[in-house]
Scaffold this active site. Structure first.
Site, PDB file in Angstrom:
ATOM      1  N   ASN A 102       0.822  -1.222   0.000  1.00 39.73           N
ATOM      2  CA  ASN A 102       0.000   0.000   0.000  1.00 39.73           C
ATOM      3  C   ASN A 102       0.855   1.272   0.000  1.00 39.73           C
ATOM      4  O   ASN A 102       0.458   2.297   0.541  1.00 39.73           O
ATOM      5  CB  ASN A 102      -1.001   0.007   1.177  1.00 39.73           C
TER       6      ASN A 102
ATOM      7  N   ARG B 150       1.680   0.663  -5.706  1.00 42.49           N
ATOM      8  CA  ARG B 150       0.660   0.505  -6.755  1.00 42.49           C
ATOM      9  C   ARG B 150      -0.735   0.949  -6.333  1.00 42.49           C
ATOM     10  O   ARG B 150      -1.401   1.693  -7.065  1.00 42.49           O
ATOM     11  CB  ARG B 150       0.615  -0.966  -7.208  1.00 42.49           C
TER      12      ARG B 150
HETATM   13  P1  4NP Z   1       3.260  -2.156  -3.366  1.00 42.93           P
HETATM   14  O1  4NP Z   1       4.862  -2.359  -3.398  1.00 42.93           O
HETATM   15  O2  4NP Z   1       2.673  -3.501  -3.021  1.00 42.93           O
HETATM   16  O3  4NP Z   1       2.944  -1.751  -4.774  1.00 42.93           O
HETATM   17  O4  4NP Z   1       2.979  -1.086  -2.349  1.00 42.93           O
HETATM   18  C1  4NP Z   1       5.554  -2.891  -2.306  1.00 42.93           C
HETATM   19  C2  4NP Z   1       5.900  -2.083  -1.253  1.00 42.93           C
HETATM   20  C3  4NP Z   1       6.612  -2.600  -0.188  1.00 42.93           C
HETATM   21  C4  4NP Z   1       6.961  -3.942  -0.192  1.00 42.93           C
HETATM   22  C5  4NP Z   1       6.586  -4.747  -1.241  1.00 42.93           C
HETATM   23  C6  4NP Z   1       5.881  -4.231  -2.301  1.00 42.93           C
HETATM   24  N1  4NP Z   1       7.706  -4.473   0.883  1.00 42.93           N
HETATM   25  O5  4NP Z   1       8.082  -5.658   0.813  1.00 42.93           O
HETATM   26  O6  4NP Z   1       7.962  -3.771   1.864  1.00 42.93           O
END
Ligand code: 4NP
Length: 155
Positions: A11, A14
């Site tokens: 969160n 994307r």
């Molecule tokens: P999101 O991206 O799912 O698009 O917000 C990510 C943000 C952080 C992490 C993985 C994906 N993480 O592993 O901390």
């Protein structure tokens, strides 16, 4: 009121990007009174944080300012939304597993299922080079346009 929640893993990349784009499209259509728009992550590691600086930079450059604070999507969220838009198939599987009943599970769709010109995942840009964030913006924008057209056509 149509209640929409965009969901990814953290969160911070994307789903807040999709939320901001969809919010802008709804405003441009003069329909902000008809929608409740939010985003969340299946993981809670970044709860309370603003979107990733790379997401915010890309988004601001393209005219969408993001001020969302990350939150974890929990089972209780299903009753608060009509449409839960997963960014990728992993998010989709996690959300369906979290759903307390079949009605809740049916609220979950892949965001790109609403893109008339595409399908599949919005790839996770977190460990990617900077250009991944423009790709995320492009994919989210196309799908959000399709989503709004579909929801606007729903009586
Ligand atoms: P999101 O991206 O799912 O698009 O917000 C990510 C943000 C952080 C992490 C993985 C994906 N993480 O592993 O901390």
């Amino acid at each position: 009121m149509i209640r929409v929640c965009f969901v990814c893993l953290g969160n911070i990349c994307r789903s807040p990007q999709a939320e901001g784009i969809f919010r802008k499209l709804v405003q441009e259509a003069g329909r902000e009174g008809e929608f409740h728009i939010d985003s969340a992550g299946t993981g809670g590691w970044h709860a309370g944080e603003l979107p990733d600086p790379r997401t915010r930079a890309t988004s601001a450059r393209r005219g969408v300012v993001l001020s969302h604070r990350a939150q974890q999507f929990t089972a209780s969220h299903f009753s608060q939304f009509d449409h839960v838009l997963a960014m990728d198939r992993s998010n989709l599987a996690n959300l369906r597993a979290l759903a307390p009943d079949p009605d809740a599970a049916q609220k979950v769709r892949l965001l790109r299922d609403h893109d008339p010109a595409g399908s599949g995942d919005v790839p996770d840009p977190y460990y990617d080079a900077d250009h991944g964030f423009d790709t995320v913006f492009d994919l989210c924008e196309a799908a959000c346009r399709g989503l709004l057209a579909e929801l606007a056509a729903t009586p």
